[in-house]
Scaffold this motif. Structure first.
Motif, PDB file in Angstrom:
ATOM      1  N   ASN A 143       0.836  -1.196   0.000  1.00  0.00           N
ATOM      2  CA  ASN A 143       0.000   0.000   0.000  1.00  0.00           C
ATOM      3  C   ASN A 143       0.874   1.250   0.000  1.00  0.00           C
ATOM      4  N   LEU A 144       0.385   2.287  -0.652  1.00  0.00           N
ATOM      5  CA  LEU A 144       1.051   3.578  -0.647  1.00  0.00           C
ATOM      6  C   LEU A 144       0.667   4.369   0.596  1.00  0.00           C
ATOM      7  N   LEU A 145      -0.604   4.231   1.020  1.00  0.00           N
ATOM      8  CA  LEU A 145      -1.120   4.940   2.189  1.00  0.00           C
ATOM      9  C   LEU A 145      -1.746   3.957   3.162  1.00  0.00           C
ATOM     10  N   TYR A 146      -1.640   4.282   4.454  1.00  0.00           N
ATOM     11  CA  TYR A 146      -2.218   3.451   5.508  1.00  0.00           C
ATOM     12  C   TYR A 146      -3.151   4.289   6.366  1.00  0.00           C
ATOM     13  N   TYR A 163      -7.456  10.547   8.236  1.00  0.00           N
ATOM     14  CA  TYR A 163      -5.997  10.610   8.243  1.00  0.00           C
ATOM     15  C   TYR A 163      -5.409   9.378   7.579  1.00  0.00           C
ATOM     16  N   LYS A 164      -4.368   9.602   6.783  1.00  0.00           N
ATOM     17  CA  LYS A 164      -3.607   8.533   6.141  1.00  0.00           C
ATOM     18  C   LYS A 164      -2.131   8.806   6.406  1.00  0.00           C
ATOM     19  N   ILE A 165      -1.358   7.741   6.473  1.00  0.00           N
ATOM     20  CA  ILE A 165       0.077   7.861   6.675  1.00  0.00           C
ATOM     21  C   ILE A 165       0.764   7.213   5.482  1.00  0.00           C
ATOM     22  N   PRO A 166       1.584   7.979   4.759  1.00  0.00           N
ATOM     23  CA  PRO A 166       2.298   7.395   3.625  1.00  0.00           C
ATOM     24  C   PRO A 166       3.280   6.312   4.087  1.00  0.00           C
ATOM     25  N   ALA A 220      -1.799   1.563  10.301  1.00  0.00           N
ATOM     26  CA  ALA A 220      -0.481   1.989  10.776  1.00  0.00           C
ATOM     27  C   ALA A 220      -0.246   1.497  12.199  1.00  0.00           C
ATOM     28  N   ALA A 221      -1.276   1.573  13.035  1.00  0.00           N
ATOM     29  CA  ALA A 221      -1.154   1.096  14.417  1.00  0.00           C
ATOM     30  C   ALA A 221      -0.817  -0.385  14.433  1.00  0.00           C
ATOM     31  N   GLU A 222      -1.467  -1.150  13.584  1.00  0.00           N
ATOM     32  CA  GLU A 222      -1.196  -2.590  13.516  1.00  0.00           C
ATOM     33  C   GLU A 222       0.244  -2.848  13.075  1.00  0.00           C
ATOM     34  N   LEU A 223       0.711  -2.117  12.068  1.00  0.00           N
ATOM     35  CA  LEU A 223       2.083  -2.284  11.594  1.00  0.00           C
ATOM     36  C   LEU A 223       3.105  -1.911  12.655  1.00  0.00           C
ATOM     37  N   GLU A 252       6.555   7.616   5.083  1.00  0.00           N
ATOM     38  CA  GLU A 252       6.593   8.250   6.404  1.00  0.00           C
ATOM     39  C   GLU A 252       6.757   7.209   7.501  1.00  0.00           C
ATOM     40  N   LEU A 253       6.105   6.065   7.368  1.00  0.00           N
ATOM     41  CA  LEU A 253       6.268   4.991   8.346  1.00  0.00           C
ATOM     42  C   LEU A 253       7.699   4.462   8.343  1.00  0.00           C
ATOM     43  N   ILE A 254       8.261   4.300   7.170  1.00  0.00           N
ATOM     44  CA  ILE A 254       9.651   3.830   7.064  1.00  0.00           C
ATOM     45  C   ILE A 254      10.597   4.861   7.674  1.00  0.00           C
ATOM     46  N   ARG A 255      10.388   6.142   7.375  1.00  0.00           N
ATOM     47  CA  ARG A 255      11.217   7.210   7.940  1.00  0.00           C
ATOM     48  C   ARG A 255      11.137   7.209   9.464  1.00  0.00           C
ATOM     49  N   PHE A 256       9.923   7.079   9.993  1.00  0.00           N
ATOM     50  CA  PHE A 256       9.716   7.083  11.439  1.00  0.00           C
ATOM     51  C   PHE A 256      10.490   5.947  12.104  1.00  0.00           C
ATOM     52  N   VAL A 257      10.347   4.740  11.576  1.00  0.00           N
ATOM     53  CA  VAL A 257      11.025   3.583  12.171  1.00  0.00           C
ATOM     54  C   VAL A 257      12.539   3.736  12.074  1.00  0.00           C
ATOM     55  N   GLU A 258      13.040   4.173  10.945  1.00  0.00           N
ATOM     56  CA  GLU A 258      14.484   4.350  10.779  1.00  0.00           C
ATOM     57  C   GLU A 258      15.021   5.453  11.697  1.00  0.00           C
TER      58      GLU A 258
END
Length: 70
Positions: free
Chosen positions: A4-7, A40-43, A12-15, A46-52
């Motif tokens: 997915n491109l957007l969550y 609200y959607k999270i790209p 996102a919470a589940e991931l 953005e999730l990858i950036r946050f985790v890194e």
């Protein structure tokens, strides 16, 4: 991670293995940046950036982020 491109917030919470409220807290303090397209959607990027960015950090208290202690 899925293709997915957007969550949504629940996705996102589940991931991230947290509850929806924690995702909203991350928005509120500026650690995670959503977009609003209906809801609200999270790209994915953005999730990858946050985790890194925050790997190795203790995010239990978002006002006092520190290194994880072992």
């Amino acid at each position: 991670m899925h293709d997915n491109l957007l969550y949504t917030v629940p996705e996102a919470a589940e991931l991230l293995k947290v509850n929806n409220n924690k995702v909203y807290e991350l928005f509120k303090v500026g650690l995670l940046t959503p977009l609003k397209l209906g809801r609200y959607k999270i790209p994915k990027s953005e999730l990858i950036r946050f985790v890194e960015t925050y790997k190795g950090k203790d995010l239990n208290d978002l006002k006092n982020i520190k290194d994880v202690e072992f």
